[in-house]
Design a protein around this motif. Structure first.
Motif, PDB file in Angstrom:
ATOM      1  N   TYR A 175      10.137   0.822   0.142  1.00 46.94           N
ATOM      2  CA  TYR A 175       8.851   0.118   0.205  1.00 46.94           C
ATOM      3  C   TYR A 175       8.898  -1.200  -0.562  1.00 46.94           C
ATOM      4  O   TYR A 175       8.350  -2.206  -0.103  1.00 46.94           O
ATOM      5  CB  TYR A 175       7.733   1.007  -0.333  1.00 46.94           C
ATOM      6  N   ALA A 201       0.829  -1.210   0.000  1.00 47.51           N
ATOM      7  CA  ALA A 201       0.000   0.000   0.000  1.00 47.51           C
ATOM      8  C   ALA A 201       0.865   1.262   0.000  1.00 47.51           C
ATOM      9  O   ALA A 201       0.560   2.234  -0.706  1.00 47.51           O
ATOM     10  CB  ALA A 201      -0.929  -0.011   1.211  1.00 47.51           C
ATOM     11  N   LEU A 202       1.942   1.266   0.782  1.00 43.76           N
ATOM     12  CA  LEU A 202       2.843   2.415   0.788  1.00 43.76           C
ATOM     13  C   LEU A 202       3.502   2.605  -0.580  1.00 43.76           C
ATOM     14  O   LEU A 202       3.647   3.729  -1.060  1.00 43.76           O
ATOM     15  CB  LEU A 202       3.920   2.244   1.865  1.00 43.76           C
ATOM     16  N   THR A 231       2.255   1.696  -3.491  1.00 45.70           N
ATOM     17  CA  THR A 231       1.228   2.218  -4.397  1.00 45.70           C
ATOM     18  C   THR A 231       0.943   3.686  -4.102  1.00 45.70           C
ATOM     19  O   THR A 231       0.814   4.499  -5.021  1.00 45.70           O
ATOM     20  CB  THR A 231      -0.063   1.401  -4.263  1.00 45.70           C
ATOM     21  N   GLY A 232       0.858   4.056  -2.833  1.00 50.30           N
ATOM     22  CA  GLY A 232       0.634   5.447  -2.467  1.00 50.30           C
ATOM     23  C   GLY A 232       1.771   6.346  -2.915  1.00 50.30           C
ATOM     24  O   GLY A 232       1.545   7.472  -3.362  1.00 50.30           O
ATOM     25  N   GLU A 233       3.005   5.845  -2.816  1.00 46.72           N
ATOM     26  CA  GLU A 233       4.155   6.626  -3.275  1.00 46.72           C
ATOM     27  C   GLU A 233       4.101   6.817  -4.795  1.00 46.72           C
ATOM     28  O   GLU A 233       4.459   7.867  -5.304  1.00 46.72           O
ATOM     29  CB  GLU A 233       5.446   5.909  -2.885  1.00 46.72           C
ATOM     30  N   TYR A 234       3.632   5.813  -5.488  1.00 46.18           N
ATOM     31  CA  TYR A 234       3.535   5.899  -6.953  1.00 46.18           C
ATOM     32  C   TYR A 234       2.476   6.914  -7.373  1.00 46.18           C
ATOM     33  O   TYR A 234       2.652   7.627  -8.352  1.00 46.18           O
ATOM     34  CB  TYR A 234       3.205   4.521  -7.529  1.00 46.18           C
ATOM     35  N   LEU A 235       1.378   6.991  -6.633  1.00 45.53           N
ATOM     36  CA  LEU A 235       0.267   7.852  -7.035  1.00 45.53           C
ATOM     37  C   LEU A 235       0.450   9.310  -6.635  1.00 45.53           C
ATOM     38  O   LEU A 235      -0.276  10.163  -7.128  1.00 45.53           O
ATOM     39  CB  LEU A 235      -1.043   7.321  -6.447  1.00 45.53           C
ATOM     40  N   THR A 236       1.388   9.614  -5.748  1.00 42.05           N
ATOM     41  CA  THR A 236       1.593  11.008  -5.357  1.00 42.05           C
ATOM     42  C   THR A 236       2.554  11.685  -6.319  1.00 42.05           C
ATOM     43  O   THR A 236       3.358  11.032  -6.984  1.00 42.05           O
ATOM     44  CB  THR A 236       2.137  11.105  -3.921  1.00 42.05           C
TER      45      THR A 236
END
Length: 191
Positions: free
Chosen positions: A160, A142-143, A145-150
């Motif tokens: 990660y 999840a981290l 994916t969140g890093e990719y989307l920001t």
């Protein structure tokens, strides 16, 4: 400390010290390029560890060798854990004696037989460890994916991804240690 461990440490130092000396003779560090903070608040180069901006090939070589030696140490520690921490002792009554029957016919043929068999422990500790490592892998995924989307925040991808893959590898080790039977098989071979 065991003699083998000291020998391995001396060999590693004999290899790494000259490599590290040569690596230190590399190119000087380059100047860091930063984003104008009056325009944006983003800091894509920010991180929790100070790292050099430029490495020479010799410095990269030393880092790769240190990482490979570290990987060998981690793998040997994981192997030792799988074979010693969870498996029963050699004197355990659960072991099948040489030539004994296990009840698994595909293990035994005319030229192959089971020498030792210990059933898996199926301990509750194994379930707890597997559950914790699964949750850890999900958190790191999840981290990641969140890093990719920001926007423009990619400096933690490696952390990660490493956390995710290492927790998956540790769950494989835990599954092997707690939920796989230990089997030693002898086999006649023709030369």
């Amino acid at each position: 400390m065991r003699k083998e461990t000291v020998t391995i440490g001396v060999v590693l130092l004999a290899v790494l010290l000259p490599m590290w000396y040569i690596g230190l003779q590399g190119e000087p560090p380059a100047e860091e390029i930063e984003i104008d903070q009056s325009v944006t608040e983003m800091q894509p180069l920010a991180g929790f560890v100070d790292t050099p901006n430029k490495l020479s090939p010799s410095q990269v070589g030393v880092i790769v060798w240190v990482a490979l030696f570290g990987l060998v140490g981690v793998l040997s520690g994981a192997h030792r854990f799988m074979n010693e921490a969870v498996r029963p002792d050699d004197d355990a009554d659960a072991a099948v004696a040489d030539g004994g029957r296990v009840g698994l016919p595909w293990f035994q043929t005319e030229s192959r037989w089971v020498v030792e068999y210990h059933d898996s422990s199926d301990a509750i500790e194994g379930i707890v460890v597997m559950g914790g490592l699964t949750i850890l892998a999900i958190v790191f995924a999840a981290l990641f994916t969140g890093e990719y989307l920001t926007l423009a925040r990619t400096q933690y991808f490696g952390i990660y991804a490493a956390g995710m893959f290492l927790s998956l590898a540790a769950s494989t080790i835990a599954y092997y240690a707690w939920f796989m039977p230990h089997v030693e098989v002898a086999e006649q071979r023709g030369h």
